[in-house]
Design a protein around this motif. Structure first.
Motif, mmCIF file in Angstrom:
data_model
loop_
_atom_site.group_PDB
_atom_site.id
_atom_site.type_symbol
_atom_site.label_atom_id
_atom_site.label_comp_id
_atom_site.label_asym_id
_atom_site.label_seq_id
_atom_site.Cartn_x
_atom_site.Cartn_y
_atom_site.Cartn_z
ATOM 1 N N ASN A 184 -5.608 10.664 -36.712
ATOM 2 C CA ASN A 184 -4.211 10.535 -36.262
ATOM 3 C C ASN A 184 -3.320 11.566 -36.938
ATOM 4 N N ASP A 192 0.576 12.831 -44.269
ATOM 5 C CA ASP A 192 0.526 14.023 -43.418
ATOM 6 C C ASP A 192 1.909 14.649 -43.300
ATOM 7 N N ARG A 214 1.445 2.154 -28.403
ATOM 8 C CA ARG A 214 1.523 3.594 -28.581
ATOM 9 C C ARG A 214 2.985 4.006 -28.467
ATOM 10 N N LEU A 243 -5.190 2.099 -34.834
ATOM 11 C CA LEU A 243 -4.552 1.485 -36.013
ATOM 12 C C LEU A 243 -4.824 -0.019 -36.077
HETATM 13 P P1 ADP Z 1 -3.752 6.125 -30.606
HETATM 14 O O1 ADP Z 1 -3.891 7.130 -31.673
HETATM 15 O O2 ADP Z 1 -4.955 5.911 -29.835
HETATM 16 O O3 ADP Z 1 -2.512 6.276 -29.809
HETATM 17 P P2 ADP Z 1 -3.352 4.311 -32.794
HETATM 18 O O4 ADP Z 1 -3.439 2.828 -32.825
HETATM 19 O O5 ADP Z 1 -4.224 5.072 -33.682
HETATM 20 O O6 ADP Z 1 -3.530 4.703 -31.299
HETATM 21 O O7 ADP Z 1 -1.849 4.693 -33.096
HETATM 22 C C1 ADP Z 1 -0.808 4.004 -32.452
HETATM 23 C C2 ADP Z 1 0.442 4.878 -32.380
HETATM 24 O O8 ADP Z 1 0.971 5.080 -33.691
HETATM 25 C C3 ADP Z 1 0.172 6.252 -31.906
HETATM 26 O O9 ADP Z 1 0.174 6.301 -30.479
HETATM 27 C C4 ADP Z 1 1.302 7.057 -32.488
HETATM 28 O O10 ADP Z 1 2.458 6.904 -31.712
HETATM 29 C C5 ADP Z 1 1.533 6.375 -33.812
HETATM 30 N N1 ADP Z 1 0.834 7.085 -34.921
HETATM 31 C C6 ADP Z 1 -0.341 6.748 -35.504
HETATM 32 N N2 ADP Z 1 -0.638 7.585 -36.532
HETATM 33 C C7 ADP Z 1 0.375 8.477 -36.604
HETATM 34 C C8 ADP Z 1 0.673 9.600 -37.458
HETATM 35 N N3 ADP Z 1 -0.142 9.962 -38.445
HETATM 36 N N4 ADP Z 1 1.830 10.274 -37.231
HETATM 37 C C9 ADP Z 1 2.674 9.891 -36.248
HETATM 38 N N5 ADP Z 1 2.460 8.860 -35.413
HETATM 39 C C10 ADP Z 1 1.333 8.152 -35.578
#
Ligand code: ADP
Length: 524
Positions: free
Chosen positions: A425, A454, A473, A487
């Protein structure tokens, strides 16, 4: 006339008492001319105060403080002077009355005060006797009357204050929202407050004389009632649950605290028993436990369902995916433009569905794996996660650094998945800057605190909770691909390792800081 303090004796009462003792103007006059002239004598008497008080162990708390002790001596000296010189008006006597209240406040008992007074009297009377040979008796009598009057005022005030305090304490005892009994050595109830009567359904006055153990229903006796010897010396208090009888009703569960009171006499070890009816809270507890059980059962069912559904869907989907891919390969460019477009939608849809189903399957499997007990090397876990992300790392030239990482008991596959999702991510949600990621960890005693920082697009704080829920998302699939399960999966893995996960804005400015804890003890 100076102002009379608020808490004082009625003037009439004061006059009446003076007349009982026979203290009059003549006595005041005699006293004014009887003050021993040498200051040294009075001073030496005042300094003996400390010696007198030091005989009482309880008084050490004042006299061991040299400042307090000197203050007491100075006040004593000033008092000698006013005692003789007056004016012996109402203000003077009211002040003496207040002194008694003050004694009560600081815990100076009348016995000590009277003892000190007699001690001074002896010294002063001898002096008067020497200095005034002809009328010494008259003067001594005036001094004795004044002293008796003074002592009667201070002790009266002391005991009134004591009485007020006891009244207040008894009110607190009576109106306590818990039931309270006080028993004697044999466990017979001597005092019962209003609530105790209400709880056991017997008026408090009828409870007096009953052994407390008779009120106990079918349960075992509490330890402080099993035998009445000194075996309880090191166990002065007991807390637990017992069932108590209720007159004309069913017994009720009670939360009880039993303690021994500081005994005035060794032979009389009274107990204080405080108790509340916990029927309601037990019912709530049981309801909560049943609901939790129901919830975890329905969770298990759901997981089972998700597992079966995603598992069983895999096969037909594989068929759909491979045949649409076959269609694409064989008929691309051979039909019309619309057909090409439709086929590519079908291929894309099938691929996405496969991804979704794979993710769902992984998600539903997390809770069903065996317990975690083997220590795993997080350095190894990280290297595997980075290996799996190699393409994305190479493509973006992400710069990834990390602290030295520990060993912890955990599930290797799940932990790889955890690091992989978070770092994946961090790369995916980058902005135009070169990607910088740091994995840190800190020892927090019973657990390790990890973080993945990050410098990407960041997460608005209002979405910090939401993103850990499944399918949540913040962006369109066109902008950032994904299923919204990553997540949720991380959360489940961390919780299975008895930890917590959360996100904060990166302290470095732009970007996010994902933090999670992993227990050092075996998780289940
Ligand atoms: P996906 O990556 O499949 O969309 P995740 O459950 O991993 O689903 O993440 C959910 C949402 O959280 C992501 O769609 C994004 O909007 C936000 N997100 C997750 N990690 C990050 C990150 N490192 N920086 C910014 N936004 C993030």
């Amino acid at each position: 006339m100076a102002e009379i303090p608020a808490s004082f004796l009625e003037s009439d009462e004061l006059t009446l008492r003076k007349s009982f003792i026979g203290l009059d103007e003549q006595d005041s006059f005699l006293l004014q001319t009887s003050l021993p002239r040498q200051d040294a004598l009075l001073e030496s008497l005042a300094t003996t105060l400390e010696k007198h008080l030091s005989r009482f162990e309880e008084a050490h708390c004042f006299i061991d403080d040299s400042e307090v002790s000197q203050l007491l001596q100075r006040e004593q000296l000033a008092y000698f002077r006013t005692l003789f010189q007056g004016p012996h008006d109402e203000v003077f006597f009211q002040k003496r009355y207040l002194v008694g209240q003050r004694h009560h406040e600081i815990g100076l008992k009348p016995a000590w005060y009277i003892g000190a007074f007699c001690h001074y009297m002896t010294g002063i009377l001898q002096k008067i006797h020497q200095d005034h040979q002809q009328d010494a008796l008259q003067r001594i009598l005036a001094f004795v009357k004044m002293s008796l009057f003074d002592i009667s005022l201070t002790t009266e005030a002391y005991f009134r204050a004591e009485h007020e305090q006891l009244t207040l304490l008894s009110k607190v005892f009576q109106d306590n929202i818990e039931g309270v009994f006080i028993t004697d050595t044999a466990g017979i109830i001597q005092h019962a407050n209003k609530m105790s009567g209400r709880l056991v359904g017997i008026p408090p006055n009828l409870l007096l004389g009953i052994p407390f153990t008779e009120l106990i229903a079918n349960t075992d006796l509490p330890p402080l009632f099993i035998s009445d010897d000194n075996a309880h010396d090191d166990q002065e208090q007991w807390q637990g649950e017992i069932e108590l009888n209720r007159a004309g009703g069913v017994p009720f569960p009670a939360k009880v605290t039993i303690m021994f009171m500081d005994a005035l006499h060794d032979t009389n070890r009274q107990r204080v028993i405080e108790f509340t009816d916990i029927t309601e809270s037990k019912r709530n507890q049981a309801e909560l436990a049943a609901k939790t059980e129901e919830l975890s059962r329905s969770n298990r069912d759901l997981e089972q369902f998700a597992y079966i559904a995603s598992h069983d869907l895999q096969e037909p989907l594989r068929m759909v995916a491979s045949y649409t891919q076959l269609l694409a390969r064989r008929y691309q460019g051979k039909l019309d433009a619309d057909a090409d477009e439709f086929i590519s939608y079908a291929v894309d849809g099938a691929e996405r569905m496969q991804q979704l189903i794979n993710d769902l399957l992984t998600f539903s499997r997390i809770g069903t794996r065996g317990s975690i007990h083997k220590p795993v090397d997080i350095e190894f876990i990280l290297s595997r996660a980075l290996f799996n992300l190699k393409n994305a790392i190479d493509e973006t030239q992400a710069h990834i650094t990390h602290d030295p990482l520990p060993h912890i008991p955990g599930d290797t596959t799940q932990l790889i998945q955890l690091f992989q999702n978070l770092i994946g991510n961090a790369i995916k949600f980058r902005n135009q800057d070169p990607v910088q990621i740091h994995i840190a960890n800190r020892d927090k005693g019973k657990y390790w605190l990890f973080s993945v920082r990050d410098n990407g697009i960041g997460i608005p704080p209002e979405f910090a909770q939401q993103i850990f829920a499944i399918f949540q998302r913040l962006h369109s699939r066109q902008k950032y691909p994904g299923t919204g399960i990553g997540l949720a999966l991380c959360k489940k893995i961390v919780e299975r390792h008895n930890g917590q996960i959360w996100v904060e804005p990166s302290p470095e400015g732009s970007g996010s800081l994902f933090q999670f804890t992993l227990s050092k003890e075996n998780a289940s």
